[in-house]
Design an enzyme around this catalytic site. Structure first.
Site, PDB file in Angstrom:
ATOM      1  N   GLY A  89      56.627  33.499  -4.472  1.00  0.00           N
ATOM      2  CA  GLY A  89      56.466  34.802  -3.833  1.00  0.00           C
ATOM      3  C   GLY A  89      55.992  34.606  -2.416  1.00  0.00           C
ATOM      4  N   GLY A 102      52.561  32.682  -2.710  1.00  0.00           N
ATOM      5  CA  GLY A 102      52.325  31.446  -3.446  1.00  0.00           C
ATOM      6  C   GLY A 102      53.382  31.178  -4.489  1.00  0.00           C
ATOM      7  N   ASP A 115      52.879  47.050  -1.864  1.00  0.00           N
ATOM      8  CA  ASP A 115      54.060  46.188  -1.911  1.00  0.00           C
ATOM      9  C   ASP A 115      54.830  46.455  -3.192  1.00  0.00           C
ATOM     10  OD1 ASP A 115      55.887  44.386  -1.031  1.00  0.00           O
ATOM     11  OD2 ASP A 115      54.709  42.608  -1.493  1.00  0.00           O
TER      12      ASP A 115
END
Ligand SMILES: *[C@@H]1O[C@H](CO)[C@@H](O)[C@H](O)[C@H]1NC(C)=O
Length: 999
Positions: free
Chosen positions: A693, A696, A823
């Site tokens: 992602g 990480g 998000d």
């Protein structure tokens, strides 16, 4: 003289200059400072005006002083805490801030607003318990706090309201008891408490003391026990709603004493016993009654049916006996839903003669006899549902003239005779279901007029003759199921014009001739079953172009010639070409053992399949040579791949050893753990990476206990990043550090079924791990936009939408302080083993209140391309509304199956693409073609919610809580549509030819 004149002049000037804003205006103007006003409703609140009386929302009285007496700022999209300054307006009697973002708690000194008579704060974000001080408003008559996040108890001081006439606390989070002291507010006319998670308890019998009460709403309030007899004292009651509770016992006969009641709603409780037999005749005002979905037994009281009812809902109970004949006299009855009982006898012969019937559903009972001929005498009947009974006789000719009909279901009865010619061609009918009866005769040419017909389901009858060419004129026809009849002749050539068709099932008839030319226009055909007829000729090569065809059965006919190679292009779940006269080779893709039965009984057919046909052995041994060669080649490839794999794994192993130093880890856990941090570290192998992602890498870790967790590794130091995760963009670094704290703080606190659980996190100086519950089906984004999107049928997608909406709604409305995700995207919606959806990745989520008070803007751009609300681009301001926009994009993805940004869209993003395509080409070009078109109606409704959420103006986007509700309503509607017909299936008309049992 002159000085005096000058003095006068000066005074005159002064008074004129002093003609600036009056005191009340100055107070009001302070609102513009305390509220966030993105839409500029305060733009004409001009300080140069002498009075505020012309300002938006402001109203003044006609006294010479022009005092402000009313302020209405409803739906103004303003945000901020309750403005106490308003209490300085000494004549303010009316205040509405309905449907804004008034947040934080209501202050106790709201009691300073002494003159208030009408206070409407509904649909805001207020939290905490409702303040005690409200009862200190001596003039308050009307108090509406519904649709907020008020929690805790209703304060005892509420007993002391002196003039209160209406109080609404609907849809909050009140979780105390429903207090008996509410009965002290003797002036009360409306008490609306529905949809709160109150402590389980009875209806307080004391409420019977509220003798002025006209409306009592307590649906969804966790009520148990019996309906108290004392409610019979509410002589002025017009509207009683106790639905959606767990009330039990019989409906008290005392209720029938209430002469003013217009509406009773007790549906979906556990009420038992019989409906009171006597007393109903006293309820002369009763119009609407819904006691469905209970356990009521006994018969329907005659007295009840003698009332001038408009709507009678008794469905899903255990009622027996006949339907009282008196019901047929009701002059206003438009809705009659009795399905799912054990009612017997015939329907009253005069039913409909005197009533403007609109919806009649008597399905799933034990009725017999004929259809009353006058059901449509008033010309209003739209839905007539009678499935699963023992009705018999012919359909009355009068129904053939009932042009108002839209939905007709006569299936699973003993009807016989010809269907009236008019019935085939009714212009508004979209579902005509006659399945499983003994109808005979043919389909009349009048069917040409059925321009709305979407499903024609007439299997398992004795229909005969040819199918008229006119059937090809039905532009909306999506399903034609006519199997197991006695149709003959060839298939009408026009049938290929049915561009909406998704199911054509005519098996077990006597059709002959060829499949007509031009079937490539069956673009939506999903199921084609022409088995067991007398059809001949070739299977058309065009069949390979039917890209969504899933089920193909042409067995038991006289088809000859070759099998079209194009069949290989299709993804068929069922393929049956057996028992025909096909010849030649089987297309290589199907030349496999598992398809053997698909081709059996075709003597001329051959493939590489042993036993299917008798080829010379020479051919077979050729096959063996080929097979051996393949095996050798395969072994070689496996060896090479193995060597490479071993090398890579060894390299990673060394690398992993290099970075993980176990001794320096600290652990912070939020749940009881069944594993140690060290065990997790051992699993961080590059082979276990399941995703990368923006913040990480994510690993899947199988622990010794058998438990599986997902571990997200974030990197703190820049140096390490370069070594280990070159795939993480540099810019991400800033977010990572903040992201970590934010993610841990917020996620650790949260427990919700639709939010991914964070088990624990481990930290060292330069490496951070977050351990989540593992979600076996990965992210919605991967699934939807990968090649497995076929797994996501519409019911699954719909459920994902609801789940994710509930998760977000929890963050927005139930967390204190509220959390903005920032998000939201399909990649951050994860799916568990049952495709239950959970919201994940608060990489950039922060508690709203943690953001600096002044700016409210973020230093880094949050969110992902294609999901960012338009206003964000220039304001950099994040609030719940931006999440709602992003969620709307996710909905559009679910409905269209398309990516949020796609080169194919050109300059546009998904939102713009959907809007323009809808405008220019219509709905069918927007919806994902992989979705079963039988859900179209439902899908369109969900699409509308998506469009609402992505409105360019934040004010037009519904709150997440509202989104959840809207979505659920769609589900409930489509369920009741089917459920009310007696069968709970997500399909809106699919009953199939196999007779299911009915609960
Ligand atoms: C209330 O809303 C205002 C304006 O959007 C915001 O600045 C403030 O932080 C919010 N307060 C709470 C407690 O959420």
């Amino acid at each position: 003289m002159l000085p005096l004149f000058l003095l006068l002049l000066l005074l005159f000037q002064l008074t004129h200059l002093g003609h600036s804003l009056n005191q009340e205006g100055l107070f009001l103007h302070q609102l513009t400072l305390t509220f966030d006003d993105p839409d500029g409703v305060f733009s004409n609140w001009n300080q140069k005006d002498p009075t505020p009386c012309k300002w938006t929302g402001v109203n003044c009285d006609s006294s010479p002083t022009q005092s402000v007496n009313s302020l209405d700022l409803s739906s103004a999209n303003i945000a901020g805490p309750f403005p106490l300054i308003l209490c300085r307006l000494k004549f303010l009697t009316f205040l509405s801030l309905y449907n804004n973002s008034i947040n934080s708690t209501l202050p106790e000194n709201i009691s300073d607003c002494q003159p208030l008579e009408h206070l409407n704060l509904a649909q805001n974000l207020l939290t905490g318990p409702p303040p005690d001080a409200l009862s200190g408003l001596p003039n308050l008559k009307h108090l509406d706090l519904s649709g907020n996040n008020f929690s805790g108890d209703i304060p005892p001081s509420f007993a002391s309201f002196r003039r209160l006439e209406a109080i609404s606390l609907v849809a909050n989070l009140l979780d105390g008891e429903i207090p008996a002291f509410l009965s002290n507010i003797s002036t009360l006319k409306q008490l609306n408490l529905s949809y709160n998670p109150f402590k389980q308890g009875p209806v307080p019998p004391e409420l019977g003391n509220l003798t002025n009460l006209e409306i009592l709403w307590m649906s969804g309030c966790n009520l148990v026990g019996r309906i108290p007899d004392s409610l019979a004292q509410l002589k002025r009651l017009t509207d009683l709603d106790l639905a959606l509770n767990s009330l039990d016992g019989p409906v008290p006969s005392s209720l029938t004493e209430l002469s003013s009641v217009v509406q009773i709603e007790l549906y979906n409780n556990s009420l038992t016993g019989e409906l009171p037999v006597n007393g109903w005749s006293k309820m002369t005002s009763l119009r609407l009654i819904d006691v469905s979905m209970n356990y009521l037994s006994g018969s329907i009281p005659d007295e009840l049916c003698s009332l001038p009812l408009e709507s009678l809902n008794l469905y899903e109970n255990q009622l027996e006996g006949d339907l009282p004949v008196s019901l047929a006299k009701s002059p206003n009855l438009y809705e009659l839903r009795l399905f799912g009982n054990r009612l017997t006898g015939e329907l009253p012969a005069d039913l409909g003669k005197n009533s403007p019937l609109l919806w009649v559903d008597v399905s799933s009972n034990k009725f017999h006899g004929q259809i009353p001929s006058g059901l449509c005498d008033n010309g209003t009947l739209e839905e007539l549902l009678m499935i699963y009974n023992s009705f018999s006789g012919e359909i009355p000719a009068s129904l053939g003239e009932c042009t108002s009909l839209t939905r007709v279901r006569f299936g699973y009865n003993n009807f016989s005779g010809q269907v009236p010619a008019g019935l085939w061609g009714l212009p508004h009918v979209y579902l005509l279901e006659l399945i499983d009866n003994s109808f005979s005769g043919g389909i009349a040419k009048t069917i040409a007029g059925a321009s709305n017909l979407s499903a024609l389901v007439i299997s398992n009858n004795q229909f005969s003759g040819q199918i008229p060419e006119e059937i090809g004129w039905l532009e909306s026809l999506a399903e034609f199921t006519g199997s197991n009849n006695r149709f003959t002749g060839s298939l009408p050539a026009s049938i290929v014009n049915l561009g909406q068709l998704w199911k054509l099932d005519l098996h077990e008839n006597g059709f002959s001739g060829k499949i007509p030319n031009g079937i490539h226009s069956w673009k939506k055909l999903n199921e084609l079953n022409l088995a067991d007829n007398d059809l001949s000729g070739n299977i058309p090569e065009e069949i390979g172009t039917l890209s969504v065809l899933n089920y193909l059965d042409l067995s038991g006919n006289q088809f000859s010639g070759k099998i079209p190679l194009g069949l290989q292009n299709l993804r068929l779940n069922e393929l049956n070409l057996s028992s025909n006269h096909l010849s030649g080779d089987i297309p290589p893709f199907y030349a496999k053992e598992i398809y053997k039965s698909s081709f059996s009984g075709n003597p001329g057919l051959c493939g590489d399949m042993a036993g299917l046909c008798d080829r010379k052995t020479g051919y077979k041994s050729m096959g063996y040579v080929w097979l051996l060669r393949s095996i050798f080649m395969l072994a070689g490839i496996v060896f090479i791949v193995g060597v490479i794999w071993f090398y890579l794994k060894y390299r990673n192993f060394k690398k992993a050893k290099r970075v993980i130093d176990k001794s320096k880890w600290t652990l912070m856990s939020f749940h009881k753990l069944g594993f140690s941090e060290f065990e997790i570290l051992d699993c961080l192998d590059e082979d276990n990476v399941i995703g990368t992602g923006s913040s990480g890498k994510v690993y899947k870790a199988v622990l010794s206990s058998g438990e599986v967790v997902a571990v997200k590794k974030l990197w703190g130091g820049g140096a390490k990043m370069a070594v280990e995760s070159g795939d993480i963009e540099k810019g991400g670094n800033i977010i990572q550090n903040d992201g970590f704290e934010a993610e841990v703080e917020t996620l650790g606190k949260i427990r919700h079924k639709n939010i991914v659980k964070l088990w624990c996190c481990c930290t060292t100086k330069d490496c951070k791990l977050l351990v989540y519950e593992y979600m076996p089906n990965g992210s919605l984004g991967d699934l939807l936009h990968g090649n497995k999107s076929g797994m996501l049928s519409w019911p699954i997608r719909y459920k994902i939408a609801v789940d994710a909406a509930e998760g977000l709604s929890y963050l927005h409305h139930d967390c204190v302080p509220p959390i903005v995700h920032r998000d939201v995207k399909s990649n951050n919606i994860l799916l568990d083993g049952d495709f239950g959806a959970r919201v994940a990745d608060f990489g950039v989520a922060k508690a709203v209140d943690a953001i600096g008070k002044g700016g409210k803007s973020m230093s880094v751009i949050a969110g992902s391309c294609g999901y960012i609300a338009p206003e964000y681009a220039y304001t950099l301001r994040v609030n719940e509304k931006s999440d709602i926009y992003s969620f709307g994009v996710v909905i559009l993805e679910l409905v269209t199956g398309r990516l949020p940004v796609d080169p194919e869209f050109g300059e546009k993003d998904l939102v713009k693409w959907v809007c323009t395509t809808l405008d220019q080409k219509g709905i069918d070009d927007v919806l994902d073609s992989k979705l079963d078109s039988c859900f179209k109606e439902e899908i369109c409704k969900v699409l509308n919610i998506g469009l609402l959420c992505t409105s360019p103006l934040p004010i037009n986007r519904p709150s997440m809580r509202r989104v959840v509700k809207l979505l659920q309503e769609i589900g409930a509607e489509s369920q009741s549509k089917n459920g009310k017909d007696g069968k709970l299936t997500p399909y809106y008309y699919e009953d199939g030819s196999d007779q299911g049992s009915v609960a």
